[in-house]
Scaffold this motif. Sequence first.
Motif, short mmCIF file in Angstrom:
data_model
loop_
_atom_site.label_atom_id
_atom_site.label_comp_id
_atom_site.label_asym_id
_atom_site.label_seq_id
_atom_site.Cartn_x
_atom_site.Cartn_y
_atom_site.Cartn_z
N ALA A 159 0.82 -1.04 -0.03
CA ALA A 159 -0.06 0.08 0.00
C ALA A 159 0.76 1.40 -0.04
O ALA A 159 0.53 2.10 -0.57
CB ALA A 159 -0.86 0.20 1.34
N ASP A 160 1.96 1.09 0.51
CA ASP A 160 3.04 2.26 0.70
C ASP A 160 3.50 2.68 -0.56
O ASP A 160 3.80 3.75 -1.11
CB ASP A 160 3.63 2.19 1.77
N VAL A 161 3.95 1.41 -1.18
CA VAL A 161 4.43 1.62 -2.64
C VAL A 161 3.37 2.48 -3.50
O VAL A 161 3.76 3.20 -4.34
CB VAL A 161 4.87 0.27 -3.20
N GLN A 162 2.05 1.98 -3.57
CA GLN A 162 1.15 2.36 -4.34
C GLN A 162 1.07 3.92 -4.05
O GLN A 162 0.91 4.79 -5.04
CB GLN A 162 -0.28 1.70 -4.18
N LEU A 163 0.86 4.31 -2.62
CA LEU A 163 0.69 5.69 -2.60
C LEU A 163 1.69 6.68 -2.90
O LEU A 163 1.38 7.71 -3.44
CB LEU A 163 0.64 5.80 -1.06
N ARG A 164 2.86 6.13 -2.71
CA ARG A 164 4.24 6.89 -3.51
C ARG A 164 4.05 6.91 -4.80
O ARG A 164 4.50 8.16 -5.27
CB ARG A 164 5.54 6.52 -2.88
N TYR A 165 3.89 5.99 -5.50
CA TYR A 165 3.92 6.07 -6.83
C TYR A 165 2.80 6.87 -7.48
O TYR A 165 2.98 7.91 -8.31
CB TYR A 165 3.66 4.60 -7.41
N LEU A 166 1.57 6.66 -6.96
CA LEU A 166 0.31 7.84 -7.41
C LEU A 166 0.72 9.39 -6.88
O LEU A 166 0.38 10.37 -7.44
CB LEU A 166 -0.83 7.40 -6.45
N GLN A 167 1.57 9.39 -5.76
CA GLN A 167 2.06 10.88 -5.37
C GLN A 167 2.74 11.30 -6.41
O GLN A 167 2.51 12.33 -6.92
CB GLN A 167 2.76 10.61 -4.12
N GLY A 168 3.75 10.64 -7.27
CA GLY A 168 4.49 11.04 -8.15
C GLY A 168 3.63 11.36 -9.43
O GLY A 168 4.03 12.25 -10.01
N ARG A 169 2.98 10.57 -9.69
CA ARG A 169 1.88 10.60 -10.88
C ARG A 169 1.08 12.02 -10.64
O ARG A 169 1.06 12.89 -11.70
CB ARG A 169 0.94 9.59 -10.83
N ALA A 170 0.57 12.30 -9.38
CA ALA A 170 0.11 13.31 -9.22
C ALA A 170 0.68 14.83 -9.40
O ALA A 170 0.20 15.60 -10.03
CB ALA A 170 -0.94 13.55 -7.88
N LEU A 171 2.04 14.60 -8.65
CA LEU A 171 2.88 15.92 -8.68
C LEU A 171 3.10 16.01 -10.26
O LEU A 171 3.23 17.33 -10.66
CB LEU A 171 4.02 15.29 -8.11
N GLY A 172 3.51 15.03 -11.08
CA GLY A 172 3.82 15.34 -12.42
C GLY A 172 2.36 15.80 -13.30
O GLY A 172 2.84 16.69 -13.96
N ALA A 173 1.21 15.34 -12.89
CA ALA A 173 0.27 16.13 -13.64
C ALA A 173 0.08 17.54 -13.32
O ALA A 173 -0.58 18.20 -14.07
CB ALA A 173 -1.03 15.16 -13.04
N LEU A 174 0.51 17.73 -12.28
CA LEU A 174 0.17 19.22 -11.75
C LEU A 174 1.33 19.97 -12.30
O LEU A 174 1.65 21.39 -11.88
CB LEU A 174 0.08 19.54 -10.19
#
Length: 231
Positions: A115-130
């Motif tokens: 779950a930690d891996v998923q959250l961190r990966y999605l965090q990177g995606r969200a930052l890139g999208a912004l």
Amino acid sequence: MTRPFLPVLALCACLMAGPALAASPDGGATAGLPSLNYNPETGAFTEAPPPERGWQAFADVLKKAAPSVDTAIPLTAAQLADHISALIDAGRAEEALDIIAKRQATRDESVTPGADVQLRYLQGRALGALGRHDEAMAVWRQMTTDYPELPEPWNALAIEYARQGQLQLAREALDMALVSDPSFAPALENLGHVQMRLAQESFDRARAAGASTAPSSAGPAHDKTPVPQAQ
């Protein structure tokens, strides 16, 4: 963890990349995403109930009969990750980051490493999208340190390098992704794009070098290379 394609965004003007993990679709499939309720005491997220419809009197009766405790079932880690991913795809990256921050703030020992891996990966995606690419790269770099066996962070880091025009670093990151998983299709495709661009740059440099050493129009060109003599 799913592994959709990540295109090399810096090459889009010259090359057609694969479908983007962080690309935003038309929003039709994600327009109806439900909002989430958050319990800061437990760190649990639940889907907000749909708005009441029908006669107001009947709605009031139901409201009075409702239990005083929250009986909604919390979302699992996988369900929450799917919801966050859908938010990013719908162009709601700020909302996704807010959920990630709340989840990380209440994380405890019961949370599985995945779950930690998923959250961190999605965090990177969200930052890139912004457009917060430096912060996204920091996430990817840390993930390649913490989880070097995962190809996804290496692939995502390569995309950011390519966006900056650092194609050699992008190729090295993609090579690392393929060391982790030689059949990882997004990295294979992106490596092809990067190699094509590197080859094009080599041809451009060769043409430029040829033009700079071309003979002038004043006279014919002469090959000054010594001719080997027979012994």
